[in-house]
Design a protein around this motif. Structure first.
Motif, PDB file in Angstrom:
ATOM      1  N   LEU A 278       4.076  15.962  37.352  1.00 62.27           N
ATOM      2  CA  LEU A 278       4.331  14.852  38.266  1.00 62.27           C
ATOM      3  C   LEU A 278       4.837  15.436  39.580  1.00 62.27           C
ATOM      4  O   LEU A 278       5.739  16.279  39.594  1.00 62.27           O
ATOM      5  CB  LEU A 278       5.362  13.880  37.694  1.00 62.27           C
ATOM      6  CG  LEU A 278       5.039  13.246  36.328  1.00 62.27           C
ATOM      7  CD1 LEU A 278       6.087  12.195  35.988  1.00 62.27           C
ATOM      8  CD2 LEU A 278       3.645  12.648  36.316  1.00 62.27           C
TER       9      LEU A 278
ATOM     10  N   GLU B 236       8.932   5.282  34.381  1.00 62.65           N
ATOM     11  CA  GLU B 236       7.586   5.646  33.935  1.00 62.65           C
ATOM     12  C   GLU B 236       7.633   6.470  32.651  1.00 62.65           C
ATOM     13  O   GLU B 236       6.824   6.252  31.728  1.00 62.65           O
ATOM     14  CB  GLU B 236       6.860   6.429  35.033  1.00 62.65           C
ATOM     15  CG  GLU B 236       6.464   5.595  36.241  1.00 62.65           C
ATOM     16  CD  GLU B 236       7.613   5.312  37.202  1.00 62.65           C
ATOM     17  OE1 GLU B 236       7.432   4.499  38.119  1.00 62.65           O
ATOM     18  OE2 GLU B 236       8.705   5.907  37.028  1.00 62.65           O
TER      19      GLU B 236
ATOM     20  N   GLU C 129      -5.223  10.081  29.671  1.00 64.86           N
ATOM     21  CA  GLU C 129      -5.638   9.031  30.606  1.00 64.86           C
ATOM     22  C   GLU C 129      -4.567   7.961  30.750  1.00 64.86           C
ATOM     23  O   GLU C 129      -4.259   7.505  31.859  1.00 64.86           O
ATOM     24  CB  GLU C 129      -6.955   8.401  30.143  1.00 64.86           C
ATOM     25  CG  GLU C 129      -7.530   7.395  31.130  1.00 64.86           C
ATOM     26  CD  GLU C 129      -8.883   6.840  30.705  1.00 64.86           C
ATOM     27  OE1 GLU C 129      -9.291   5.805  31.270  1.00 64.86           O
ATOM     28  OE2 GLU C 129      -9.522   7.427  29.805  1.00 64.86           O
TER      29      GLU C 129
ATOM     30  N   MET D  28      -1.607   9.368  32.744  1.00 69.35           N
ATOM     31  CA  MET D  28      -1.938   9.464  34.166  1.00 69.35           C
ATOM     32  C   MET D  28      -1.889   8.096  34.835  1.00 69.35           C
ATOM     33  O   MET D  28      -1.471   7.958  35.989  1.00 69.35           O
ATOM     34  CB  MET D  28      -3.328  10.072  34.334  1.00 69.35           C
ATOM     35  CG  MET D  28      -3.512  11.443  33.716  1.00 69.35           C
ATOM     36  SD  MET D  28      -2.883  12.790  34.715  1.00 69.35           S
ATOM     37  CE  MET D  28      -4.291  13.136  35.754  1.00 69.35           C
ATOM     38  N   GLN D  29      -2.285   7.070  34.117  1.00 63.20           N
ATOM     39  CA  GLN D  29      -2.274   5.710  34.670  1.00 63.20           C
ATOM     40  C   GLN D  29      -0.851   5.238  34.910  1.00 63.20           C
ATOM     41  O   GLN D  29      -0.531   4.691  35.971  1.00 63.20           O
ATOM     42  CB  GLN D  29      -2.997   4.759  33.715  1.00 63.20           C
ATOM     43  CG  GLN D  29      -3.052   3.308  34.170  1.00 63.20           C
ATOM     44  CD  GLN D  29      -3.820   3.103  35.461  1.00 63.20           C
ATOM     45  OE1 GLN D  29      -4.768   3.819  35.735  1.00 63.20           O
ATOM     46  NE2 GLN D  29      -3.400   2.125  36.255  1.00 63.20           N
TER      47      GLN D  29
ATOM     48  N   GLN E  46       0.893   7.099  37.962  1.00 68.03           N
ATOM     49  CA  GLN E  46       0.083   7.218  39.175  1.00 68.03           C
ATOM     50  C   GLN E  46       0.905   7.255  40.453  1.00 68.03           C
ATOM     51  O   GLN E  46       0.484   7.836  41.460  1.00 68.03           O
ATOM     52  CB  GLN E  46      -0.945   6.090  39.242  1.00 68.03           C
ATOM     53  CG  GLN E  46      -0.381   4.694  39.239  1.00 68.03           C
ATOM     54  CD  GLN E  46      -1.475   3.636  39.239  1.00 68.03           C
ATOM     55  OE1 GLN E  46      -2.411   3.708  40.028  1.00 68.03           O
ATOM     56  NE2 GLN E  46      -1.385   2.668  38.345  1.00 68.03           N
ATOM     57  N   LEU E  47       2.109   6.691  40.444  1.00 69.32           N
ATOM     58  CA  LEU E  47       2.967   6.705  41.629  1.00 69.32           C
ATOM     59  C   LEU E  47       3.316   8.135  42.041  1.00 69.32           C
ATOM     60  O   LEU E  47       3.584   8.402  43.215  1.00 69.32           O
ATOM     61  CB  LEU E  47       4.254   5.915  41.341  1.00 69.32           C
ATOM     62  CG  LEU E  47       5.274   5.802  42.475  1.00 69.32           C
ATOM     63  CD1 LEU E  47       4.685   5.045  43.669  1.00 69.32           C
ATOM     64  CD2 LEU E  47       6.538   5.107  41.985  1.00 69.32           C
ATOM     65  N   TYR E  48       3.279   9.070  41.081  1.00 69.38           N
ATOM     66  CA  TYR E  48       3.698  10.444  41.334  1.00 69.38           C
ATOM     67  C   TYR E  48       2.528  11.431  41.319  1.00 69.38           C
ATOM     68  O   TYR E  48       2.714  12.618  41.025  1.00 69.38           O
ATOM     69  CB  TYR E  48       4.767  10.857  40.312  1.00 69.38           C
ATOM     70  CG  TYR E  48       5.956   9.933  40.343  1.00 69.38           C
ATOM     71  CD1 TYR E  48       6.841   9.937  41.418  1.00 69.38           C
ATOM     72  CD2 TYR E  48       6.169   9.013  39.314  1.00 69.38           C
ATOM     73  CE1 TYR E  48       7.919   9.062  41.465  1.00 69.38           C
ATOM     74  CE2 TYR E  48       7.244   8.135  39.356  1.00 69.38           C
ATOM     75  CZ  TYR E  48       8.114   8.170  40.434  1.00 69.38           C
ATOM     76  OH  TYR E  48       9.175   7.300  40.481  1.00 69.38           O
ATOM     77  N   SER E  49       1.347  10.955  41.663  1.00 68.71           N
ATOM     78  CA  SER E  49       0.158  11.814  41.791  1.00 68.71           C
ATOM     79  C   SER E  49       0.043  12.810  40.642  1.00 68.71           C
ATOM     80  O   SER E  49       0.044  14.029  40.854  1.00 68.71           O
ATOM     81  CB  SER E  49       0.207  12.579  43.124  1.00 68.71           C
ATOM     82  OG  SER E  49       0.336  11.698  44.213  1.00 68.71           O
ATOM     83  N   PRO E  50      -0.056  12.333  39.400  1.00 70.09           N
ATOM     84  CA  PRO E  50      -0.089  13.238  38.237  1.00 70.09           C
ATOM     85  C   PRO E  50      -1.292  14.174  38.282  1.00 70.09           C
ATOM     86  O   PRO E  50      -2.356  13.824  38.792  1.00 70.09           O
ATOM     87  CB  PRO E  50      -0.162  12.283  37.049  1.00 70.09           C
ATOM     88  CG  PRO E  50      -0.764  11.029  37.604  1.00 70.09           C
ATOM     89  CD  PRO E  50      -0.258  10.923  39.005  1.00 70.09           C
TER      90      PRO E  50
END
Length: 329
Positions: free
Chosen positions: A173, A213, A293, A296-297, A300-304
């Motif tokens: 993250l 998250e 998946e 990652m969804q 997503q706020l932390y550009s995984p």
């Protein structure tokens, strides 16, 4: 060109590692290696209490000088709540300890108010704390702040490192930058005029708080292991989440490019950078490939990003190396 290092700036990480090893052996407790300590109580037999304590190091000095009280609050909450999340614990309450040269009620009350509102965002209650004046110990005009967080996790939902297995995927993250570690070195560069005020301000960005998250992932059974990347860098922290016999093999190329690290790298060797800073990975998640998946969804706020994978150590190690995490050549 002068070579800058964390040790030359006055911080000896090996001493901290040695202390942790001594205490772990002396008390025969895995808590000294965990991100959060665990406690069982007959009052709640189905749960573990989890607890953490931390501060934000010398980053607090420039933040106080610039009256950035909200950043102090965000950093202090992050350093504790992110560790608490590593065992899957939901935060319950928080206490603070403030030591000042001379208490400035207006200044300290601003910080405590900010801390209250930050914690509220994560369903954590600031229930109290303590203040003290230490004129012979704290420099004039400054204060130090430490935090103590307590959380709760069902025993069946605990995230122990034994859950990690070969074939699992390591997901990173993105960090906001330096976060709250390595500031004795950053401040040395600033004092020596290697970085200017604008560049220094960029290093003061608040630490990301990944708690909500991470707990959502835990509640959905999506993670095998978790590591908060703080002092000592990526490898030493990720190793704490990996059982014997396994190894995380990571790809540096996948790390996000963050400007502050490029600036610091002009004066600090790349090897020293990776031993001191998070280098763009503020938190690492280990998950079964079928869950990637969904992870990652949620994140997503932390550009995984896919950072690496877990392998059997015997397939990776050479020459007696006993590390549990490494970068690809």
């Amino acid at each position: 060109m002068e070579e800058y290092s964390y040790q030359k700036s006055g911080v000896h990480l090996k001493n901290a590692e040695m202390l942790a090893q001594i205490l772990s052996c002396q008390f025969q407790s895995a808590n000294f290696q965990n991100f959060a300590g665990l406690f069982e109580s007959p009052a709640l037999p189905e749960y573990y209490f989890a607890a953490t304590t931390d501060g934000i190091g010398t980053k607090i000095i420039p933040l106080i000088e610039r009256k950035m009280y909200r950043t102090i609050a965000l950093d202090l909450a992050a350093m504790n709540l992110n560790d608490l999340a590593c065992v899957g614990a939901k935060p319950l309450f928080f206490l603070d300890y403030i030591a000042a040269n001379k208490l400035n009620p207006k200044e300290v009350s601003k910080f405590v108010s900010e801390l209250h509102y930050v914690l509220k965002t994560f369903n954590c209650v600031l229930i109290g704390g303590e203040t003290s004046e230490l004129g012979d110990f704290i420099p004039k005009g400054l204060f130090d702040a430490a935090g103590f967080a307590v959380g709760l996790v069902k025993k069946e939902n605990l995230i122990p490192k034994k859950n990690v297995k070969a074939g699992d995927v390591v997901i990173g993250l993105k960090s906001a930058g330096v976060h709250s570690n390595g500031f004795s070195l950053v401040r040395k560069l600033y004092a020596d005029k290697k970085i200017n005020e604008e560049e220094f301000i960029k290093t003061l960005a608040p630490t990301e708080i990944y708690t909500n998250e991470i707990l959502e992932m835990c509640n959905n059974g999506l993670v095998s292991g978790l590591a908060n990347i703080t002092g000592g860098g990526i490898l030493s922290n990720l190793e704490r989440a990996i059982p014997d016999g396994l190894m995380a093999v990571l790809d540096k190329i996948q790390l996000p490019q963050i400007e502050v690290f490029q600036i610091l790298n002009k004066f600090i060797s790349t090897d020293e950078m990776f031993h001191t800073f998070n280098m763009g990975a503020g938190f690492c998640i280990i998950a079964d490939s079928k869950n990637v998946e969904a992870v990652m969804q949620i994140a997503q706020l932390y550009s995984p990003f896919i950072f690496g994978e877990i392998k059997r150590a015997e397939d990776c190690l050479e020459g007696g190396n006993v590390a549990k995490a490494m970068f690809k050549n």
